[in-house]
Design a protein around this motif. Sequence first.
Motif, PDB file in Angstrom:
ATOM      1  N   PHE A  61       0.801  -1.205   0.000  1.00 61.64           N
ATOM      2  CA  PHE A  61       0.000   0.000   0.000  1.00 61.64           C
ATOM      3  C   PHE A  61       0.849   1.278   0.000  1.00 61.64           C
ATOM      4  CE2 PHE A  61      -3.027  -3.117   1.733  1.00 61.64           C
ATOM      5  CZ  PHE A  61      -4.066  -2.905   0.860  1.00 61.64           C
ATOM      6  N   ALA A  62       2.170   1.141   0.131  1.00 55.77           N
ATOM      7  CA  ALA A  62       3.028   2.315   0.037  1.00 55.77           C
ATOM      8  C   ALA A  62       3.031   2.812  -1.408  1.00 55.77           C
ATOM      9  CB  ALA A  62       4.456   1.974   0.479  1.00 55.77           C
ATOM     10  N   GLU A  63       3.196   4.135  -1.580  1.00 61.16           N
ATOM     11  CA  GLU A  63       3.183   4.708  -2.931  1.00 61.16           C
ATOM     12  C   GLU A  63       4.372   4.164  -3.710  1.00 61.16           C
ATOM     13  OE1 GLU A  63       2.976   8.879  -2.925  1.00 61.16           O
ATOM     14  OE2 GLU A  63       3.078   9.081  -5.104  1.00 61.16           O
TER      15      GLU A  63
ATOM     16  N   LYS B 270      -4.593  12.502   2.645  1.00 57.15           N
ATOM     17  CA  LYS B 270      -3.910  11.270   2.253  1.00 57.15           C
ATOM     18  C   LYS B 270      -3.236  10.621   3.465  1.00 57.15           C
ATOM     19  CE  LYS B 270      -0.712   9.388  -1.123  1.00 57.15           C
ATOM     20  NZ  LYS B 270       0.186   9.675  -2.271  1.00 57.15           N
TER      21      LYS B 270
ATOM     22  N   GLU C 185      -5.858   8.956   5.425  1.00 57.27           N
ATOM     23  CA  GLU C 185      -6.258   7.714   4.761  1.00 57.27           C
ATOM     24  C   GLU C 185      -5.224   6.626   4.987  1.00 57.27           C
ATOM     25  OE1 GLU C 185      -6.731   8.884   0.733  1.00 57.27           O
ATOM     26  OE2 GLU C 185      -8.764   9.695   1.015  1.00 57.27           O
ATOM     27  N   ASN C 186      -3.940   7.011   4.897  1.00 63.35           N
ATOM     28  CA  ASN C 186      -2.865   6.038   5.133  1.00 63.35           C
ATOM     29  C   ASN C 186      -2.881   5.542   6.573  1.00 63.35           C
ATOM     30  OD1 ASN C 186      -1.950   6.154   2.507  1.00 63.35           O
ATOM     31  ND2 ASN C 186      -0.426   7.713   2.922  1.00 63.35           N
ATOM     32  N   GLU C 187      -3.183   6.477   7.499  1.00 68.37           N
ATOM     33  CA  GLU C 187      -3.249   6.082   8.904  1.00 68.37           C
ATOM     34  C   GLU C 187      -4.392   5.098   9.130  1.00 68.37           C
ATOM     35  OE1 GLU C 187      -3.725   8.073  13.362  1.00 68.37           O
ATOM     36  OE2 GLU C 187      -3.730   9.332  11.573  1.00 68.37           O
TER      37      GLU C 187
END
Length: 532
Positions: free
Chosen positions: A33-35, A220, A223-225
């Motif tokens: 899920f990391a960019e 963002k 959302e990542n959290e």
Amino acid sequence: MGNYKHKSKTELIEIINSLNETITVLNKRLQKFAEPGKFGFFDWDLITNDIYLSPGIYIIYGLVDNVLNATEFINKFVHPDDINFVNKNLTDAIKGVKNYNINHRIIRTDGKILWLNNRVELIKDINGKPIKLLGTIQEITDRIKMQEDVFKSESIYRIRADNTFDWKYLIDPEGDYKHYQDITEVITPKYELKIQNEEYEALYKEYKSINEDLIIAKKKAEENEKLFKDILNTVPDPLSVTDIKTKKYIYINKGFEKITGYTEKEIIGKTVTEINIWKNYSDRELFVKQLKKNGFIQNFESEFKMKNGSILSGLISANVIYIQDVQNLLIITRDISKIKKTQNELIISENKFRTIVHYSHAGICLINENSELTYVNKQFCQITGYTENELINKNFVFLLDGKSKALVKKRYLQRQGGENVKPNYEISVLCKNKKIKRIEMHSGIIKKADGTIQTISQLLDITERKKAESELEKYREHLETIVKERTEKLESINQELIEANKDLGNFNELFINREFRIKELRNRVKELEEKL
């Protein structure tokens, strides 16, 4: 950890491996899920200077060939103006002077310059010697550019503000600038004020654009959290994050709530001491001591008090993580209560088995795939005359005579090959005192967890029985000889009796005939006497 002396500790190792696999899966999910091309991690061995780079780092640096040497990697790609800064911070981190969390530039293989955020965690051995650096790399070029743009815009604003007369304005609901103080027109010509307002409006739009970017970035991040929390909540084991300085819980996952019985509301903001889930406080002191010494902990075993008063046996793995440059402690606990219970039952069962086997009247042994003795009981030693130390790891066939060696080898190969072999047969064993004992052997196979096969054999000393059987055989043969002789003698006597009976019959016949003749003569005499 507990001190296990029995084979069942293999199950505990499997649980440890399972926990490591869970952590690996979590890392893979986070990586997924990391960019793409923005994040990576590395593992630097300080002893060999070897370095492992994740796929994300290869993308960031534009690498094609494998990188193995850490020093060459740093010197080749770090920007020349930043190399001393990077090396100094690395040296300080390895010495333990300060944490390593810096921003610096690199030059990609295609010549493009990027900004990176680099964080490193130092790993030491049990003696406190640095052995490894574990780190993350995040590409932050866009963020640095945004910061530079903000700084540039702020500088323009300050210059304009410093060189503008004391005029005031209002912004209407549509966002347009409205004249507020008429004196401005007196001090400043209208065209100059118009230019200033236009420039300020452009500056405002620039600020507005930057603010929107920041809002997007914040969204963002949120959302990542959320995604990060969702991923952690998929882990069934209790997981918690505590602030190292305040010792307060800042996060627990659903697994923590389910297993401990505590809710997030009851835990978050409370200190470890307030919750006090450790059953034995001495375990916690040892845990903290090892954590301070090594910087991390893997598979620390202890018992914990649940909200309902029940006791949970667990394995703790802990590591220091940074959240917004604040040191926190990530703890994952694997519930091994059922395993411990099963393990204790197996230990009791195994002890019973060992006692029964050890004091069995039959000699019992285990033979591995190399025909080596791996276990012998007391009776086995008594049969052979050897001690346990003299037998363990010795090839079983050294106890056999020639014929028995061939028989046992044949049966062993058949059994290892999966053939259905008759389980019992007789062999001759060469004892330590050079005597030969006749043994009845019963064998079977045991399949180990790694797929290898062991043979378990039971030996019964039938030497005395064989001697008795031999004596009985001899006595039987002797009886058969006597019976034969007696039979022959009886047959001879019987023949004699037959002959005697035959003569007796003749005599009886003669006697009977004589009696009839005498009777006839008597009757004749009587008749004559009557006539006279």
